[in-house]
Design a protein around this motif. Structure first.
Motif, PDB file in Angstrom:
ATOM      1  N   SER A  43       5.405  -0.495   5.175  1.00  0.00           N
ATOM      2  CA  SER A  43       3.954  -0.540   5.292  1.00  0.00           C
ATOM      3  C   SER A  43       3.534  -0.351   6.754  1.00  0.00           C
ATOM      4  CB  SER A  43       3.469  -1.873   4.752  1.00  0.00           C
ATOM      5  OG  SER A  43       2.093  -1.963   4.846  1.00  0.00           O
ATOM      6  N   LEU A  44       4.264  -0.981   7.658  1.00  0.00           N
ATOM      7  CA  LEU A  44       3.956  -0.840   9.083  1.00  0.00           C
ATOM      8  C   LEU A  44       4.203   0.598   9.542  1.00  0.00           C
ATOM      9  CD1 LEU A  44       3.124  -2.345  11.693  1.00  0.00           C
ATOM     10  CD2 LEU A  44       5.546  -2.546  12.189  1.00  0.00           C
ATOM     11  N   ALA A  45       5.308   1.161   9.054  1.00  0.00           N
ATOM     12  CA  ALA A  45       5.617   2.545   9.426  1.00  0.00           C
ATOM     13  C   ALA A  45       4.489   3.465   8.974  1.00  0.00           C
ATOM     14  CB  ALA A  45       6.938   2.979   8.802  1.00  0.00           C
ATOM     15  N   ARG A  46       3.963   3.230   7.764  1.00  0.00           N
ATOM     16  CA  ARG A  46       2.878   4.061   7.261  1.00  0.00           C
ATOM     17  C   ARG A  46       1.628   3.897   8.118  1.00  0.00           C
ATOM     18  NH1 ARG A  46      -1.197   2.859   5.277  1.00  0.00           N
ATOM     19  NH2 ARG A  46      -0.617   0.794   4.549  1.00  0.00           N
ATOM     20  N   ALA A  47       1.361   2.648   8.533  1.00  0.00           N
ATOM     21  CA  ALA A  47       0.149   2.403   9.308  1.00  0.00           C
ATOM     22  C   ALA A  47       0.242   2.993  10.715  1.00  0.00           C
ATOM     23  CB  ALA A  47      -0.119   0.901   9.390  1.00  0.00           C
ATOM     24  N   LEU A  48       1.463   3.106  11.267  1.00  0.00           N
ATOM     25  CA  LEU A  48       1.621   3.598  12.640  1.00  0.00           C
ATOM     26  C   LEU A  48       1.853   5.099  12.705  1.00  0.00           C
ATOM     27  CD1 LEU A  48       3.915   0.836  14.144  1.00  0.00           C
ATOM     28  CD2 LEU A  48       1.501   1.245  14.629  1.00  0.00           C
ATOM     29  N   LEU A  49       2.114   5.686  11.552  1.00  0.00           N
ATOM     30  CA  LEU A  49       2.522   7.083  11.464  1.00  0.00           C
ATOM     31  C   LEU A  49       1.595   8.010  12.247  1.00  0.00           C
ATOM     32  CD1 LEU A  49       4.745   8.591   9.944  1.00  0.00           C
ATOM     33  CD2 LEU A  49       3.158   8.880   8.054  1.00  0.00           C
ATOM     34  N   HIS A  50       0.304   7.816  12.110  1.00  0.00           N
ATOM     35  CA  HIS A  50      -0.668   8.731  12.713  1.00  0.00           C
ATOM     36  C   HIS A  50      -1.175   8.212  14.053  1.00  0.00           C
ATOM     37  CE1 HIS A  50      -2.741   5.814  10.212  1.00  0.00           C
ATOM     38  NE2 HIS A  50      -3.815   5.998  10.907  1.00  0.00           N
ATOM     39  N   GLU A  51      -0.425   7.272  14.666  1.00  0.00           N
ATOM     40  CA  GLU A  51      -0.771   6.710  15.966  1.00  0.00           C
ATOM     41  C   GLU A  51      -2.243   6.337  16.054  1.00  0.00           C
ATOM     42  OE1 GLU A  51       1.351   8.074  19.316  1.00  0.00           O
ATOM     43  OE2 GLU A  51       2.060   9.824  18.234  1.00  0.00           O
ATOM     44  N   PRO A  52      -2.656   5.363  15.251  1.00  0.00           N
ATOM     45  CA  PRO A  52      -4.071   4.987  15.245  1.00  0.00           C
ATOM     46  C   PRO A  52      -4.453   4.231  16.515  1.00  0.00           C
ATOM     47  CG  PRO A  52      -2.808   3.463  13.912  1.00  0.00           C
ATOM     48  CD  PRO A  52      -1.849   4.523  14.353  1.00  0.00           C
ATOM     49  N   GLU A  53      -5.721   4.335  16.888  1.00  0.00           N
ATOM     50  CA  GLU A  53      -6.233   3.543  18.014  1.00  0.00           C
ATOM     51  C   GLU A  53      -6.328   2.077  17.645  1.00  0.00           C
ATOM     52  OE1 GLU A  53      -9.798   6.474  18.636  1.00  0.00           O
ATOM     53  OE2 GLU A  53     -10.078   4.649  19.803  1.00  0.00           O
ATOM     54  N   GLY A  79       0.792  -1.222   0.000  1.00  0.00           N
ATOM     55  CA  GLY A  79       0.000   0.000   0.000  1.00  0.00           C
ATOM     56  C   GLY A  79       0.823   1.271   0.000  1.00  0.00           C
ATOM     57  N   VAL A  80       1.988   1.224  -0.627  1.00  0.00           N
ATOM     58  CA  VAL A  80       2.803   2.429  -0.760  1.00  0.00           C
ATOM     59  C   VAL A  80       3.126   2.622  -2.241  1.00  0.00           C
ATOM     60  CG1 VAL A  80       3.837   2.289   1.518  1.00  0.00           C
ATOM     61  CG2 VAL A  80       4.922   1.124  -0.395  1.00  0.00           C
ATOM     62  N   TYR A  81       3.612   3.812  -2.590  1.00  0.00           N
ATOM     63  CA  TYR A  81       3.929   4.096  -3.990  1.00  0.00           C
ATOM     64  C   TYR A  81       5.331   3.609  -4.313  1.00  0.00           C
ATOM     65  CZ  TYR A  81      -0.349   6.676  -4.165  1.00  0.00           C
ATOM     66  OH  TYR A  81      -1.684   7.006  -4.132  1.00  0.00           O
ATOM     67  N   GLY A  82       5.413   2.685  -5.267  1.00  0.00           N
ATOM     68  CA  GLY A  82       6.693   2.097  -5.620  1.00  0.00           C
ATOM     69  C   GLY A  82       7.678   3.098  -6.205  1.00  0.00           C
ATOM     70  N   ASP A  83       7.175   4.186  -6.763  1.00  0.00           N
ATOM     71  CA  ASP A  83       8.068   5.151  -7.403  1.00  0.00           C
ATOM     72  C   ASP A  83       8.647   6.165  -6.422  1.00  0.00           C
ATOM     73  OD1 ASP A  83       7.683   4.642 -10.446  1.00  0.00           O
ATOM     74  OD2 ASP A  83       5.683   4.589  -9.598  1.00  0.00           O
ATOM     75  N   SER A 117      -4.427   2.819   0.584  1.00  0.00           N
ATOM     76  CA  SER A 117      -3.897   3.723   1.613  1.00  0.00           C
ATOM     77  C   SER A 117      -4.468   5.122   1.449  1.00  0.00           C
ATOM     78  CB  SER A 117      -2.375   3.783   1.527  1.00  0.00           C
ATOM     79  OG  SER A 117      -1.831   2.495   1.564  1.00  0.00           O
ATOM     80  N   LEU A 118      -4.631   5.529   0.191  1.00  0.00           N
ATOM     81  CA  LEU A 118      -5.172   6.853  -0.081  1.00  0.00           C
ATOM     82  C   LEU A 118      -6.625   6.943   0.397  1.00  0.00           C
ATOM     83  CD1 LEU A 118      -3.623   9.087  -1.422  1.00  0.00           C
ATOM     84  CD2 LEU A 118      -4.671   8.498  -3.595  1.00  0.00           C
ATOM     85  N   LEU A 119      -7.407   5.905   0.083  1.00  0.00           N
ATOM     86  CA  LEU A 119      -8.827   5.915   0.461  1.00  0.00           C
ATOM     87  C   LEU A 119      -8.996   5.764   1.968  1.00  0.00           C
ATOM     88  CD1 LEU A 119     -10.390   3.738  -2.381  1.00  0.00           C
ATOM     89  CD2 LEU A 119     -10.481   6.204  -2.125  1.00  0.00           C
ATOM     90  N   LEU A 120      -7.997   5.132   2.627  1.00  0.00           N
ATOM     91  CA  LEU A 120      -8.071   4.949   4.079  1.00  0.00           C
ATOM     92  C   LEU A 120      -7.745   6.228   4.833  1.00  0.00           C
ATOM     93  CD1 LEU A 120      -6.422   1.525   4.892  1.00  0.00           C
ATOM     94  CD2 LEU A 120      -8.558   2.399   5.810  1.00  0.00           C
ATOM     95  N   SER A 121      -7.052   7.133   4.187  1.00  0.00           N
ATOM     96  CA  SER A 121      -6.667   8.353   4.892  1.00  0.00           C
ATOM     97  C   SER A 121      -7.910   9.215   5.080  1.00  0.00           C
ATOM     98  CB  SER A 121      -5.610   9.106   4.081  1.00  0.00           C
ATOM     99  OG  SER A 121      -6.195   9.638   2.920  1.00  0.00           O
ATOM    100  N   PRO A 122      -7.885  10.118   6.077  1.00  0.00           N
ATOM    101  CA  PRO A 122      -9.096  10.905   6.351  1.00  0.00           C
ATOM    102  C   PRO A 122      -9.342  12.022   5.337  1.00  0.00           C
ATOM    103  CG  PRO A 122      -7.331  11.503   7.851  1.00  0.00           C
ATOM    104  CD  PRO A 122      -6.820  10.356   7.048  1.00  0.00           C
ATOM    105  N   VAL A 123      -8.617  12.009   4.230  1.00  0.00           N
ATOM    106  CA  VAL A 123      -8.806  13.030   3.195  1.00  0.00           C
ATOM    107  C   VAL A 123     -10.181  12.864   2.554  1.00  0.00           C
ATOM    108  CG1 VAL A 123      -7.924  13.832   0.976  1.00  0.00           C
ATOM    109  CG2 VAL A 123      -6.343  13.009   2.712  1.00  0.00           C
ATOM    110  N   PRO A 124     -10.933  13.965   2.365  1.00  0.00           N
ATOM    111  CA  PRO A 124     -12.214  13.831   1.663  1.00  0.00           C
ATOM    112  C   PRO A 124     -11.992  13.226   0.277  1.00  0.00           C
ATOM    113  CG  PRO A 124     -11.920  16.072   2.472  1.00  0.00           C
ATOM    114  CD  PRO A 124     -10.637  15.351   2.719  1.00  0.00           C
ATOM    115  N   ARG A 125     -12.885  12.344  -0.119  1.00  0.00           N
ATOM    116  CA  ARG A 125     -12.696  11.680  -1.421  1.00  0.00           C
ATOM    117  C   ARG A 125     -12.727  12.674  -2.569  1.00  0.00           C
ATOM    118  NH1 ARG A 125     -14.654   6.780   1.305  1.00  0.00           N
ATOM    119  NH2 ARG A 125     -12.697   5.747   1.758  1.00  0.00           N
TER     120      ARG A 125
END
Lengths: 234, 238, 233
Positions: free
Chosen positions: B144-154, B87-91, C90-98
């Protein structure tokens, strides 16, 4: 679940009355059209007009009904709206086909060519293509196909006035723009009756088609209910 | 960390004529790792899709604390998701990826947080400009884990995260899961790996044909206990 | 730091796409090559011998057909990047308005297409000895408007087709019927601008305004339908 069973046998009386009236109406219309005065320059070929114009009107109506159903489906998740949209899109393709067959016949007799880029013929062609594309999106569009098709219907409805305007300016105003209002008085009654009867036919077909869709939806519901009951007991 | 429970109330999900989930009622509690197990097609990924708000239940409700999860798109900010695809951008490079998501989540002190996360998942040493496409599978999963934890989700959701990892990577991931649980996060882990599940789970859910066949909470599970629960719940599978 | 504004988020997403494109230039090159090929294919098909006197109607038509076909390539490539490794999730999961995601993708796609068109148009002019400079700015505006009209529908359709197997074949088939008014308006206006013998430019003005109105309608419908369209079933 079982308490909802009787709804499958919803009263058919109004529908049957409508069906019978429509069938009788066609006999009356055929008689009236046959006896309507011949048009001076085109003669008998002009009678295609009684068939062609109602079909074009129904193509347009189908597009808007399809868009209305799609709106309810996209924004309120209404399955009924989705069924309405798919049924009217199919009818639109059907009546559009009639337009595309009778249009060139008319054009051949009136202007000596099979196709003219006439405003309404071209607009109808575009609408027809969009409705066919709607069907393609539903069938081959994968997981998001239904939603995509619904969005297409909304774009189509937004497109209609613009298509009409653009083609109108593109080709210049066509001389036949005022055909309906300039109808000879003897042609008026058969024409408007024909319009009404074709619309009734559209309504009858839509009802039948919606019933098939609803029955299918119920069948799926019941199959799932059976599955659920089995799942619970095992 | 918040104390909100994530509850499913009579949740059902139907795809056309296929019933993916039926009448699922579960409660996930912060500070626990819930392992969701089950054979292929049991509805595990569907369940995770619903929890991540990317799809909507056909019946029932999903509630976080006292808010309906499907109704509030801002609740998406309290969810972190690690799938089997990274779920990250390869480029983009690792840092650019995190920078993008940090700004989309509106994270304060983005750069410092990114440094922390990169160090934490062991990606601080990689070449700055290297595109994520050139990463190994393990490195991608770390990113991917770093991205998921970045915003400190509940809430942290994992969809078979270890499936493409070597044993060392899987052990590392299990450690990270443990750490997040101890930090009081609510962790839901979908997996096929009963041994890995036993190592960290304190809540075992087994799905079978779209239904909850087992819902057990203990202070810890041994691998044999998890296997016994799994086999009992899926026995008689047609 | 508070959560960035709607426009800020849209801009961030667009910038991401342009940054990726700046690194790989893949879309620019493939789309540009495709556009040039369409122009050449038309030239080979329509022009015989040394004759290069084609009317402005034909030149305008070739230009916009090339934009349509190459634009489809650009759309499918920029959305491949979202599909690869499920980045779109990941983009759709973010809280950004669609709707901000839509606006960002639209801005980036239109910008890339516009850049290609800026290179394509002089090529076309050189091949057919068309005169661009009297109305160069106006032409640029037309290209921009036509591109936005095309991309505003294209972004929705590409996003909805992400999970379809035959997405590349379907995209054009579904997109073209809807965007024909865009093609019509843009190629008409371009034809008047390229015609040195045109008595006046009123028709070009009409079509430019019409195109702008079309853009407004399409972008509004797009902003409004993107969210329900990308919602997973």
């Amino acid at each position: 679940m079982l308490s909802r069973m009787p709804s499958a046998h919803k009263s058919s009386t109004p529908f049957l009355v409508g069906l019978l009236l429509t069938m009788h109406g066609f006999f009356v219309v055929i008689f009236l059209v046959a006896n309507a005065p011949l048009e001076k320059t085109m003669g008998i070929v002009q009678k295609i007009f009684y068939f062609h114009v109602p079909c074009a009107w129904l193509l347009m109506l189908s597009t808007f009904v399809c868009a209305g159903g799609s709106l309810a489906y996209l924004f309120r998740g209404s399955e009924r709206g989705d069924r309405l949209a798919v049924c009217s899109a199919e009818l639109g393709v059907l009546f559009g086909l009639c337009v595309m067959v009778t249009g060139p016949l008319w054009a051949r007799a009136a202007w000596g060519v099979f196709w003219t880029w006439d405003v309404r013929l071209t607009s109808s062609l575009l609408l027809w293509l969009i409705l066919i594309a709607y069907g393609l999106a539903r069938r081959y569009g994968g997981a998001g196909g239904r939603r995509l098709a619904a969005a297409m219907a909304l774009f189509a409805a937004a497109d209609v006035p613009l298509v009409y305007l653009s083609v109108n300016v593109w080709r210049g105003l066509h001389p036949t723009t005022k055909v309906v209002s300039s109808l000879a008085s003897g042609m008026r009654l058969p024409f408007f009756l024909s319009l009404a009867i074709f619309s009734a036919l559209w309504g009858v077909l839509l009802t039948v088609r919606m019933r098939v869709e609803r029955a299918q939806a119920r069948l799926v519901e019941l199959a799932i209910a059976v599955e659920d009951a089995e799942g619970k007991s095992s | 960390m918040s104390e909100r429970e994530l509850r499913l109330v009579n949740v059902g999900k139907t795809f056309g004529r296929h019933r993916a989930l039926a009448d699922v009622s579960l409660a996930f509690v912060p500070g626990r790792v819930a392992a969701v197990l089950g054979p292929n097609g049991a509805g595990k990924s569907t369940l995770l899709g619903l929890l991540s708000t990317l799809s909507q239940p056909s019946q029932g409700r999903i509630i976080l604390g006292d808010e309906d999860l499907s109704r509030h798109s801002r609740l998406r900010a309290s969810i972190g998701y690690v799938g089997h695809e990274p779920g990250v951008y390869g480029d983009l490079s690792a840092r650019q990826n995190l920078r993008l998501f940090a700004s989309l989540y509106g994270i304060a002190n983005g750069e410092r947080r990114i440094d922390e996360m990169l160090a934490r998942v062991g990606l601080d040493g990689v070449r700055r400009e290297g595109a994520a496409r050139t990463f190994s599978r393990g490195m991608l999963q770390r990113l991917s884990l770093a991205r998921a934890l970045l915003h400190e989700p509940e809430i942290l959701l994992f969809d078979e995260p270890g499936s493409a990892l070597d044993p060392a990577g899987a052990a590392w991931l299990a450690g990270e899961l443990q750490r997040e649980r101890e930090a009081g996060r609510l962790v839901v882990l979908v997996t096929h790996d009963l041994v890995a599940a036993a190592a960290i789970a304190t809540h075992v859910v087994v799905l079978r044909r779209g239904r909850v066949a087992c819902d057990e909470t203990r202070t810890s599970f041994s691998a044999d206990e998890v296997r016994a629960l799994y086999e009992e719940a899926t026995r008689g599978k047609a | 730091m508070a959560r960035p504004s709607w426009a800020g988020q849209a801009g961030r997403i667009a910038w991401k796409d342009l940054h990726i494109e700046g690194r790989s230039r893949e879309v620019l090159y493939t789309m540009g090559f495709m556009a040039a090929l369409v122009v050449l294919v038309f030239s080979f098909a329509f022009i015989s011998g040394q004759e290069v006197t084609v009317g402005p109607d034909v030149v305008a038509g070739i230009l916009w057909v090339a934009v349509l076909f190459s634009g489809t390539v650009a759309l499918s490539r920029t959305f491949d990047r979202e599909r690869e490794s499920e980045a779109i999730r990941s983009l759709l999961l973010s809280p950004v308005p669609r709707s901000a995601i839509y606006a960002g993708k639209l801005a980036a796609t239109a910008a890339i297409m516009f850049l290609v068109e800026l290179l394509l148009t002089p090529l076309l002019a050189a091949l057919f000895s068309a005169v661009l400079w009297p109305h160069a700015l106006w032409l640029g505006l037309l290209l921009l408007l036509g591109t936005i009209g095309f991309a505003s529908v294209g972004v929705i359709f590409s996003a909805a087709l992400l999970r379809a197997r035959s997405r590349d074949a379907l995209l054009g088939a579904l997109l073209f019927p809807i965007v024909i008014p865009v093609l019509l308006a843009a190629s008409r206006a371009t034809a008047y601008l390229l015609d040195p013998a045109a008595p006046d430019l009123d028709p070009a003005l009409f079509w430019t305004r019409f195109l702008a109105a079309l853009d407004v309608v399409f972008v509004v419908v797009g902003l409004w339908t993107f969210e329900p369209v990308v919602m997973g079933d």
